[in-house]
Scaffold this motif. Structure first.
Motif, short mmCIF file in Angstrom:
data_model
loop_
_atom_site.label_atom_id
_atom_site.label_comp_id
_atom_site.label_asym_id
_atom_site.label_seq_id
_atom_site.Cartn_x
_atom_site.Cartn_y
_atom_site.Cartn_z
N LEU A 1 -6.34 4.90 -6.85
CA LEU A 1 -6.26 3.63 -6.13
C LEU A 1 -6.21 4.06 -4.66
N PRO A 2 -7.37 4.06 -4.00
CA PRO A 2 -7.56 4.80 -2.74
C PRO A 2 -6.88 4.21 -1.52
N CYS A 3 -5.56 4.34 -1.48
CA CYS A 3 -4.80 3.87 -0.32
C CYS A 3 -5.19 4.65 0.94
N HIS A 4 -5.77 5.84 0.76
CA HIS A 4 -6.19 6.64 1.91
C HIS A 4 -7.34 5.97 2.68
N ASN B 1 0.83 -1.20 0.00
CA ASN B 1 0.00 0.00 0.00
C ASN B 1 0.87 1.25 0.00
N GLY B 2 1.95 1.23 0.76
CA GLY B 2 2.86 2.35 0.82
C GLY B 2 3.61 2.60 -0.48
N SER B 3 3.63 1.60 -1.36
CA SER B 3 4.30 1.73 -2.66
C SER B 3 3.30 2.00 -3.78
N ASN B 4 2.05 2.22 -3.43
CA ASN B 4 1.01 2.50 -4.42
C ASN B 4 1.40 3.74 -5.23
N PRO B 5 1.54 3.59 -6.54
CA PRO B 5 1.97 4.74 -7.34
C PRO B 5 0.83 5.70 -7.71
N ILE B 6 -0.41 5.26 -7.54
CA ILE B 6 -1.54 6.05 -8.04
C ILE B 6 -2.44 6.46 -6.88
N LYS C 1 -0.21 6.25 8.54
CA LYS C 1 0.59 6.35 7.33
C LYS C 1 -0.22 6.70 6.08
N TYR C 2 0.23 7.73 5.43
CA TYR C 2 -0.26 8.09 4.10
C TYR C 2 0.88 8.82 3.42
N GLY C 3 1.26 8.35 2.24
CA GLY C 3 2.40 8.91 1.55
C GLY C 3 2.31 10.40 1.30
N GLY C 4 1.10 10.93 1.21
CA GLY C 4 0.91 12.35 0.98
C GLY C 4 0.74 13.15 2.25
#
Length: 175
Positions: A142-145, A133-138, A156-159
Motif C-alpha cells: 500500500l504505497p504510502c511512499h 497514511n502514517g498509520s498504514n500497516p502495509i 514523512k515516511y515511517g521507514g
C-alpha cells in the motif's frame, strides 16, 4: 481501533532481505499480508498491530512463497508484482478508505496529500489523510511512499526518508 478479543490474534512473522533493509512480513492464517514494515521499526509495527487488533501473538512463520516471490520481484525491478499480493487491514473505516486509495496511485507517480483527500471527496481532510497514511500497516504494497508534500517535497515516511527516496527512484520517479 482495537478489536475487542479474549484471545490474542495469531499472525506469522517472516523476514525478507531487500536492497533497503530487512522487511518484516506479518501474515494471517489465510496467507494474507497484514503488515509490512522494516526490521529497524519493529517496535512501531508491533504498536500499530496492537492498536488495530488488540492482543497479537506473532510467531516465526514463513510467509507464502507467492508473496515472498512477488516482493522479491518488485525489488528486482518487476514493479507490477505488488498487485498480486493478497492483503487485509483492520483500522477505522476512514483509515481503510485511505489505505485502499493508496493502492490506486500508479507506479512511477506521486500524489500530494491534498490530491488524495480531494480524490476521496474530502478536500479539507488533508491532515486526517496524512495521519491515516502514517498509520498504514502495509508499507510498499500500500504505497504510502508515493504521497508527497503539496510543493513536491518528500515528507514523512515511517521507514525513513532515505527508503522513501529509494522506493520512488526504483519506481522511476525523480526526487
Amino acid at each position: 481501533m482495537v478489536k475487542p478479543t479474549q484471545n490474542p490474534e495469531a499472525f506469522g512473522l517472516d523476514r525478507l532481505t531487500t536492497p533497503i533493509g530487512t522487511a518484516l512480513l506479518v501474515t494471517d492464517t489465510d496467507g494474507a499480508l497484514r503488515a509490512l514494515d522494516w526490521e529497524d521499526y519493529e517496535r512501531r509495527m508491533r504498536e500499530l498491530l496492537h492498536l488495530q487488533y488488540g492482543a497479537v501473538d506473532l510467531r516465526a512463520q514463513r510467509a507464502p512463497a507467492e508473496m515472498r516471490s512477488a516482493l522479491s520481484g518488485y525489488f528486482e525491478g518487476d514493479l507490477g508484482r505488488l498487485t498480486t499480493i493478497k492483503w487485509r487491514v483492520a483500522g477505522t473505516p476512514f483509515q481503510r478508505k485511505v489505505w485502499t486509495a493508496l493502492a490506486t496511485i500508479p507506479i512511477g507517480t506521486t500524489q500530494s496529500y491534498g490530491a488524495l483527500a480531494a480524490k476521496l471527496d474530502m478536500p479539507k481532510a488533508v491532515r486526517a489523510v496524512g495521519h491515516a497514511n502514517g498509520s498504514n500497516p502495509i508499507s510498499v504494497v500500500l504505497p504510502c511512499h508515493r504521497l508527497i508534500g503539496a510543493n513536491g517535497s518528500l515528507v514523512k515516511y515511517g521507514g525513513g526518508l532515505e527508503r522513501k527516496r529509494w522506493l520512488l527512484r526504483h519506481e522511476g520517479v525523480e526526487v
